[in-house]
Write a protein that holds these residues in place. Structure first.
Motif, PDB file in Angstrom:
ATOM      1  N   GLY A  99       0.750  -1.101  -0.166  1.00  0.00           N
ATOM      2  CA  GLY A  99       0.046   0.090   0.191  1.00  0.00           C
ATOM      3  C   GLY A  99       0.854   1.290   0.026  1.00  0.00           C
ATOM      4  O   GLY A  99       0.273   2.335  -0.276  1.00  0.00           O
ATOM      5  N   LEU A 100       2.241   1.273   0.108  1.00  0.00           N
ATOM      6  CA  LEU A 100       3.055   2.496  -0.041  1.00  0.00           C
ATOM      7  C   LEU A 100       3.551   2.585  -1.203  1.00  0.00           C
ATOM      8  O   LEU A 100       3.854   1.740  -1.957  1.00  0.00           O
ATOM      9  CB  LEU A 100       4.347   2.152   1.086  1.00  0.00           C
ATOM     10  N   THR A 101       3.514   3.780  -1.589  1.00  0.00           N
ATOM     11  CA  THR A 101       4.021   4.188  -2.806  1.00  0.00           C
ATOM     12  C   THR A 101       5.418   3.768  -3.290  1.00  0.00           C
ATOM     13  O   THR A 101       6.384   4.254  -2.650  1.00  0.00           O
ATOM     14  CB  THR A 101       3.846   5.633  -3.214  1.00  0.00           C
ATOM     15  N   VAL A 102       5.835   3.410  -4.172  1.00  0.00           N
ATOM     16  CA  VAL A 102       7.153   2.854  -4.840  1.00  0.00           C
ATOM     17  C   VAL A 102       7.474   3.916  -5.739  1.00  0.00           C
ATOM     18  O   VAL A 102       7.064   4.121  -6.822  1.00  0.00           O
ATOM     19  CB  VAL A 102       7.124   1.540  -5.563  1.00  0.00           C
ATOM     20  N   VAL A 103       8.441   4.858  -5.069  1.00  0.00           N
ATOM     21  CA  VAL A 103       8.844   5.880  -5.821  1.00  0.00           C
ATOM     22  C   VAL A 103       9.955   5.540  -6.870  1.00  0.00           C
ATOM     23  O   VAL A 103      10.316   6.578  -7.495  1.00  0.00           O
ATOM     24  CB  VAL A 103       9.317   7.067  -4.948  1.00  0.00           C
ATOM     25  N   ASP A 104      10.795   4.417  -6.417  1.00  0.00           N
ATOM     26  CA  ASP A 104      11.920   3.961  -7.680  1.00  0.00           C
ATOM     27  C   ASP A 104      12.134   2.446  -7.238  1.00  0.00           C
ATOM     28  O   ASP A 104      11.659   2.158  -6.329  1.00  0.00           O
ATOM     29  CB  ASP A 104      13.035   4.974  -7.198  1.00  0.00           C
TER      30      ASP A 104
END
Length: 281
Positions: free
Chosen positions: A60-65
């Motif tokens: 549920g956490l945004t994968v920024v890279d």
């Protein structure tokens, strides 16, 4: 760090979702890097960083890279990206996909979800990039005075001989070619290239239009789930089946590109040629 071996990847088969167990964590600057046993995420390749990493979510956490990592068997330090001290696939090393988030990911089993719109746009750009390179080779075939290795369609492979960088963009790409003394020694004639560019571009785009219209199949030969497996892009064009080594993601048919348009420009000093490719549905 005992992570149990290299990360297994499912993106070559087109997967965009999965569940897997967290096997390790590593700091990435002031962010958090998470390693799982298996992932659908495509990371940035540190050796030929042409296709940007997938984005999406993990737990549920945004994968920024999403970056490539490596750890020596029995070692503790995870090396990331350009800091990896060995060649890709070196024995005795585990090769990892590291998902970068702003917050730490909890342990246990997590859900991984790739941003499908971004994946499709990058896949379109990568498929178009290969097709445009083949069309460029055909358009420049008459400018060679010596034999060089041919591409899968039998044309002198200007793309692989002269390319210095490639960047896959959402729905397109940018490729830079060096037109220096080394290329001339190999037999390429650069004289009059600037004047002929409009005609070359027309030949490229005419061929691309034909290839999109025939709805040719595109697939990736995937010999195994390891991140370092040697994968190959294939396309069944009317002129013959073409195979190009590639670790990126792709569409499944040329018609899915909609339209593909290429442009060419020379640098001010004439030492480089830049090709831009854009797709549109």
């Amino acid at each position: 760090m005992d992570i149990g071996g290299s990360t297994l990847v499912s993106y070559p088969a087109g997967e965009v979702r999965g569940r897997s167990t967290v096997v390790g964590a590593v700091p990435v600057g002031d962010r958090h890097g998470t390693i799982v046993a298996e992932t659908p995420f495509h990371p940035l390749d540190h050796t030929w960083p042409d296709q940007p990493a997938d984005t999406g979510t993990i737990a549920g956490l945004t994968v920024v890279d999403c970056v490539t990592g490596a750890v020596q068997e029995g070692g503790q330090a995870v090396h990331l990206g350009e800091d990896i001290p060995v060649r890709r696939g070196t024995p005795g090393w585990s090769w990892l996909v590291v998902h970068v988030t702003d917050e730490p990911v909890p342990g246990g089993e997590v859900e991984l979800v790739v941003d499908t719109d971004n994946r499709r746009a990058l896949s379109a750009g990568h498929t178009a990039c290969h097709l445009t390179a083949l069309a460029l080779n055909a358009a420049l075939a008459g400018r060679w005075r010596k034999e060089i290795p041919a591409d899968g369609l039998g044309h002198p492979d200007f793309d692989q001989t002269a390319i210095t960088s490639s960047r896959i963009l959402p729905g397109g790409s940018q490729d830079v070619y060096r037109l220096g003394k080394s290329l001339r020694r190999k037999g390429f004639t650069a004289e009059g290239l600037a004047e002929e560019l409009p005609e070359i571009v027309q030949r490229i785009n005419d061929r691309l239009k034909e290839w999109v219209a025939v709805d040719a199949p595109v697939w990736v030969d995937n010999p195994g789930p390891e991140l370092t497996a040697r994968r190959t892009w294939h396309c069944g064009l009317p002129e013959g089946e073409v195979a190009i080594p590639c670790g990126g993601t792709h569409l499944s048919r040329t018609s899915q590109l909609g339209t593909v348009v290429a442009t060419l420009e020379l640098s001010d000093d004439g030492s480089e040629m830049i090709m831009h490719t854009v797709t549109a549905r």
